[in-house]
Write a protein that holds these residues in place. Sequence first.
Motif, PDB file in Angstrom:
ATOM      1  N   ASN A  30      -5.752   1.634  -9.759  1.00  0.00           N
ATOM      2  CA  ASN A  30      -4.922   0.498  -9.000  1.00  0.00           C
ATOM      3  C   ASN A  30      -3.322  -0.558  -8.464  1.00  0.00           C
ATOM      4  OD1 ASN A  30      -7.620  -1.083  -8.111  1.00  0.00           O
ATOM      5  ND2 ASN A  30      -7.727  -0.948 -10.060  1.00  0.00           N
ATOM      6  N   CYS A  31      -3.158  -0.733  -7.659  1.00  0.00           N
ATOM      7  CA  CYS A  31      -1.460  -1.401  -7.487  1.00  0.00           C
ATOM      8  C   CYS A  31      -2.048  -2.549  -8.600  1.00  0.00           C
ATOM      9  CB  CYS A  31      -0.859  -0.407  -6.656  1.00  0.00           C
ATOM     10  SG  CYS A  31      -0.351   1.250  -6.634  1.00  0.00           S
ATOM     11  N   PHE A  32      -0.967  -3.202  -9.266  1.00  0.00           N
ATOM     12  CA  PHE A  32      -1.131  -4.874  -8.941  1.00  0.00           C
ATOM     13  C   PHE A  32      -0.025  -5.167  -8.773  1.00  0.00           C
ATOM     14  CE2 PHE A  32      -5.033  -3.426 -11.642  1.00  0.00           C
ATOM     15  CZ  PHE A  32      -5.604  -4.357 -11.312  1.00  0.00           C
ATOM     16  N   ASN A  47      -2.831   1.010 -12.799  1.00  0.00           N
ATOM     17  CA  ASN A  47      -3.675   1.126 -13.674  1.00  0.00           C
ATOM     18  C   ASN A  47      -5.137   2.070 -12.881  1.00  0.00           C
ATOM     19  OD1 ASN A  47      -2.381  -0.442 -14.744  1.00  0.00           O
ATOM     20  ND2 ASN A  47      -3.599  -2.396 -14.533  1.00  0.00           N
ATOM     21  N   PHE A  63      -9.885   7.187  -9.916  1.00  0.00           N
ATOM     22  CA  PHE A  63      -9.821   5.314  -8.919  1.00  0.00           C
ATOM     23  C   PHE A  63      -8.428   4.617  -9.122  1.00  0.00           C
ATOM     24  CE2 PHE A  63     -13.933   6.905  -7.526  1.00  0.00           C
ATOM     25  CZ  PHE A  63     -14.018   6.597  -6.278  1.00  0.00           C
ATOM     26  N   GLN A 122      -5.961  -0.556  -4.249  1.00  0.00           N
ATOM     27  CA  GLN A 122      -6.881  -0.146  -4.689  1.00  0.00           C
ATOM     28  C   GLN A 122      -6.680   1.496  -4.108  1.00  0.00           C
ATOM     29  OE1 GLN A 122     -10.459  -2.520  -4.107  1.00  0.00           O
ATOM     30  NE2 GLN A 122      -9.819  -2.149  -5.899  1.00  0.00           N
ATOM     31  N   VAL A 164      -3.876  -6.688  -5.196  1.00  0.00           N
ATOM     32  CA  VAL A 164      -4.255  -5.514  -5.455  1.00  0.00           C
ATOM     33  C   VAL A 164      -4.298  -4.171  -4.431  1.00  0.00           C
ATOM     34  CG1 VAL A 164      -6.813  -5.952  -5.582  1.00  0.00           C
ATOM     35  CG2 VAL A 164      -5.461  -4.289  -7.321  1.00  0.00           C
ATOM     36  N   CYS A 174       1.865   1.212  -3.601  1.00  0.00           N
ATOM     37  CA  CYS A 174       1.226   2.182  -4.796  1.00  0.00           C
ATOM     38  C   CYS A 174       0.764   3.249  -3.761  1.00  0.00           C
ATOM     39  CB  CYS A 174       0.507   1.432  -4.290  1.00  0.00           C
ATOM     40  SG  CYS A 174      -0.983   1.719  -5.426  1.00  0.00           S
ATOM     41  N   SER A 195       1.433  -0.978  -0.342  1.00  0.00           N
ATOM     42  CA  SER A 195       0.005   0.377   0.024  1.00  0.00           C
ATOM     43  C   SER A 195       0.832   1.174   0.194  1.00  0.00           C
ATOM     44  CB  SER A 195      -1.219  -0.061   0.971  1.00  0.00           C
ATOM     45  OG  SER A 195      -1.877  -1.001   1.346  1.00  0.00           O
ATOM     46  N   TRP A 243      -7.409   6.618  -4.742  1.00  0.00           N
ATOM     47  CA  TRP A 243      -8.337   7.201  -4.739  1.00  0.00           C
ATOM     48  C   TRP A 243      -7.721   8.676  -4.487  1.00  0.00           C
ATOM     49  CZ3 TRP A 243     -10.439   4.620  -1.590  1.00  0.00           C
ATOM     50  CH2 TRP A 243     -10.945   5.439  -0.100  1.00  0.00           C
ATOM     51  N   VAL A 270      -4.872   5.649  -0.145  1.00  0.00           N
ATOM     52  CA  VAL A 270      -5.000   4.486  -0.540  1.00  0.00           C
ATOM     53  C   VAL A 270      -4.860   2.641   0.375  1.00  0.00           C
ATOM     54  CG1 VAL A 270      -2.842   2.648  -1.565  1.00  0.00           C
ATOM     55  CG2 VAL A 270      -3.038   4.794  -1.973  1.00  0.00           C
ATOM     56  N   SER A 322      -3.610  -4.046   0.557  1.00  0.00           N
ATOM     57  CA  SER A 322      -3.844  -4.586  -0.815  1.00  0.00           C
ATOM     58  C   SER A 322      -4.458  -5.778   0.167  1.00  0.00           C
ATOM     59  CB  SER A 322      -2.721  -4.990  -0.696  1.00  0.00           C
ATOM     60  OG  SER A 322      -1.401  -4.818   0.030  1.00  0.00           O
TER      61      SER A 322
END
Length: 180
Positions: free
Chosen positions: A167-169, A180, A165, A154, A152, A124, A121, A156, A141, A144
Amino acid sequence: MTKHLMTAAFLVFGTSTPALADVPFFNATCPSHIEVHSDAGGPVFLNGNEAKLHRFNANYYEAVRDHITVSINVNPDHSLAVSYTKGGASGICQVNAHQRQGRTVQEPVVPKLAMTTSEMSRFCRGEAASHFNVRPADLTVNPSFKVGSRYVAQGWFDGTRGSTFFNCFFDGQGHFQSLN
Protein backbone atom coordinates in the motif's frame (compact mmCIF):
# COMPACT_ATOMS: atom_id res chain seq x y z
CA MET A 1 36.48 26.92 -43.22
CA THR A 2 33.71 28.52 -45.25
CA LYS A 3 30.90 30.48 -43.71
CA HIS A 4 28.39 27.68 -44.50
CA LEU A 5 30.56 24.98 -42.90
CA MET A 6 31.07 27.09 -39.77
CA THR A 7 27.32 27.67 -39.50
CA ALA A 8 26.63 23.95 -39.95
CA ALA A 9 29.26 23.08 -37.32
CA PHE A 10 27.67 25.52 -34.88
CA LEU A 11 24.22 24.07 -35.48
CA VAL A 12 25.47 20.52 -34.95
CA PHE A 13 27.85 21.09 -32.05
CA GLY A 14 26.39 24.24 -30.51
CA THR A 15 23.10 22.58 -29.55
CA SER A 16 24.61 19.44 -28.04
CA THR A 17 26.64 21.12 -25.31
CA PRO A 18 25.33 21.26 -21.74
CA ALA A 19 23.67 24.56 -20.84
CA LEU A 20 22.55 26.10 -17.58
CA ALA A 21 20.64 29.17 -18.78
CA ASP A 22 16.91 29.38 -18.19
CA VAL A 23 16.47 26.40 -15.83
CA PRO A 24 14.13 27.70 -13.10
CA PHE A 25 14.56 27.66 -9.33
CA PHE A 26 12.70 24.73 -7.74
CA ASN A 27 12.84 22.03 -5.08
CA ALA A 28 11.31 18.59 -5.66
CA THR A 29 11.09 15.20 -4.00
CA CYS A 30 11.08 12.03 -6.09
CA PRO A 31 10.44 8.38 -5.20
CA SER A 32 13.55 6.34 -4.33
CA HIS A 33 14.63 9.07 -1.88
CA ILE A 34 15.78 11.52 -4.55
CA GLU A 35 15.87 15.20 -3.57
CA VAL A 36 16.22 17.76 -6.37
CA HIS A 37 17.25 21.40 -6.02
CA SER A 38 17.74 23.82 -8.90
CA ASP A 39 19.01 27.35 -8.65
CA ALA A 40 17.63 29.83 -11.19
CA GLY A 41 19.92 29.43 -14.20
CA GLY A 42 21.55 26.33 -12.65
CA PRO A 43 23.17 24.30 -11.36
CA VAL A 44 20.85 21.41 -10.46
CA PHE A 45 21.63 19.21 -7.46
CA LEU A 46 20.51 15.59 -6.99
CA ASN A 47 20.72 14.51 -3.34
CA GLY A 48 23.06 17.43 -2.66
CA ASN A 49 25.50 16.66 -5.48
CA GLU A 50 25.77 18.79 -8.61
CA ALA A 51 24.35 17.08 -11.68
CA LYS A 52 25.25 17.51 -15.34
CA LEU A 53 22.53 19.65 -16.90
CA HIS A 54 21.43 19.36 -20.53
CA ARG A 55 19.14 21.93 -22.15
CA PHE A 56 17.09 20.52 -25.02
CA ASN A 57 15.01 23.66 -25.54
CA ALA A 58 13.72 26.60 -23.50
CA ASN A 59 11.15 24.36 -21.79
CA TYR A 60 12.90 21.00 -21.31
CA TYR A 61 16.03 20.03 -19.37
CA GLU A 62 17.59 16.86 -18.02
CA ALA A 63 19.88 16.64 -14.98
CA VAL A 64 22.05 13.50 -14.78
CA ARG A 65 24.19 12.12 -11.94
CA ASP A 66 25.02 8.61 -10.68
CA HIS A 67 22.57 6.71 -12.94
CA ILE A 68 19.75 9.13 -12.04
CA THR A 69 18.10 11.25 -14.73
CA VAL A 70 15.67 13.98 -13.71
CA SER A 71 13.53 15.46 -16.49
CA ILE A 72 12.35 19.06 -16.02
CA ASN A 73 9.53 20.39 -18.18
CA VAL A 74 8.39 24.02 -17.90
CA ASN A 75 4.70 24.19 -18.85
CA PRO A 76 3.17 27.16 -20.73
CA ASP A 77 1.74 28.52 -17.44
CA HIS A 78 5.29 28.32 -15.95
CA SER A 79 4.35 25.44 -13.66
CA LEU A 80 6.76 22.51 -13.61
CA ALA A 81 6.47 18.82 -14.40
CA VAL A 82 9.43 16.90 -12.95
CA SER A 83 10.03 13.16 -13.33
CA TYR A 84 12.91 10.78 -12.75
CA THR A 85 14.50 7.56 -14.01
CA LYS A 86 16.84 5.51 -11.83
CA GLY A 87 17.86 2.10 -13.12
CA GLY A 88 14.62 0.37 -14.12
CA ALA A 89 12.43 2.61 -11.95
CA SER A 90 10.78 5.83 -13.05
CA GLY A 91 8.10 8.11 -11.73
CA ILE A 92 6.74 11.56 -11.09
CA CYS A 93 8.43 13.94 -8.67
CA GLN A 94 6.57 16.21 -6.30
CA VAL A 95 7.51 19.88 -6.78
CA ASN A 96 7.68 21.49 -3.33
CA ALA A 97 8.63 25.06 -4.30
CA HIS A 98 9.48 26.86 -7.52
CA GLN A 99 9.80 30.31 -8.99
CA ARG A 100 6.91 31.56 -11.07
CA GLN A 101 7.11 34.94 -12.80
CA GLY A 102 9.94 36.15 -10.58
CA ARG A 103 8.54 35.11 -7.20
CA THR A 104 9.02 31.96 -5.17
CA VAL A 105 5.87 29.89 -4.80
CA GLN A 106 5.37 27.19 -2.19
CA GLU A 107 3.26 24.37 -3.57
CA PRO A 108 0.36 24.02 -3.85
CA VAL A 109 -0.36 27.47 -5.29
CA VAL A 110 -4.10 26.96 -4.93
CA PRO A 111 -5.80 24.46 -2.66
CA LYS A 112 -5.66 21.34 -4.81
CA LEU A 113 -4.19 17.88 -4.66
CA ALA A 114 -0.43 17.77 -5.10
CA MET A 115 -1.04 14.75 -7.34
CA THR A 116 -4.17 13.54 -9.03
CA THR A 117 -5.37 10.09 -8.03
CA SER A 118 -3.99 8.61 -11.27
CA GLU A 119 -0.62 10.30 -10.59
CA MET A 120 -0.67 8.78 -7.09
CA SER A 121 -0.93 5.30 -8.62
CA ARG A 122 1.99 6.01 -11.01
CA PHE A 123 4.05 7.51 -8.18
CA CYS A 124 3.30 4.42 -6.07
CA ARG A 125 4.45 2.15 -8.91
CA GLY A 126 7.79 3.96 -9.07
CA GLU A 127 8.25 3.93 -5.29
CA ALA A 128 7.36 0.21 -5.03
CA ALA A 129 9.58 -0.74 -7.98
CA SER A 130 12.52 0.91 -6.27
CA HIS A 131 11.68 -0.46 -2.81
CA PHE A 132 11.16 -4.07 -3.93
CA ASN A 133 13.78 -3.96 -6.73
CA VAL A 134 11.18 -5.04 -9.29
CA ARG A 135 10.57 -3.71 -12.80
CA PRO A 136 7.62 -1.27 -12.85
CA ALA A 137 6.01 -3.33 -15.62
CA ASP A 138 5.86 -6.33 -13.24
CA LEU A 139 3.76 -4.41 -10.70
CA THR A 140 0.01 -3.99 -10.66
CA VAL A 141 -1.21 -0.84 -8.91
CA ASN A 142 -4.91 -0.08 -8.57
CA PRO A 143 -6.30 3.45 -8.83
CA SER A 144 -5.92 5.33 -5.56
CA PHE A 145 -8.93 6.11 -3.42
CA LYS A 146 -9.72 8.16 -0.33
CA VAL A 147 -9.89 6.45 3.06
CA GLY A 148 -10.75 8.82 5.88
CA SER A 149 -8.49 11.84 5.61
CA ARG A 150 -5.90 10.28 3.29
CA TYR A 151 -5.51 8.42 0.01
CA VAL A 152 -4.22 4.90 -0.58
CA ALA A 153 -3.03 3.10 -3.71
CA GLN A 154 -2.89 -0.68 -3.40
CA GLY A 155 -0.76 -2.97 -5.50
CA TRP A 156 0.94 -6.33 -5.82
CA PHE A 157 3.43 -8.35 -7.81
CA ASP A 158 4.16 -12.04 -8.20
CA GLY A 159 7.58 -13.20 -7.05
CA THR A 160 9.36 -16.47 -6.34
CA ARG A 161 7.57 -16.75 -2.97
CA GLY A 162 4.11 -15.93 -4.28
CA SER A 163 2.30 -12.61 -4.40
CA THR A 164 3.54 -9.58 -2.47
CA PHE A 165 0.96 -6.93 -1.62
CA PHE A 166 1.71 -3.31 -0.75
CA ASN A 167 0.00 0.00 0.00
CA CYS A 168 1.15 3.54 -0.73
CA PHE A 169 -0.28 6.19 1.54
CA PHE A 170 -0.78 9.87 0.65
CA ASP A 171 -2.03 12.64 2.92
CA GLY A 172 -5.28 14.51 2.28
CA GLN A 173 -3.44 16.99 0.02
CA GLY A 174 -1.99 14.21 -2.16
CA HIS A 175 1.58 14.20 -0.79
CA PHE A 176 3.30 10.81 -0.56
CA GLN A 177 3.71 9.58 3.03
CA SER A 178 4.79 5.94 3.09
CA LEU A 179 4.94 2.53 1.45
CA ASN A 180 3.89 -0.50 3.53
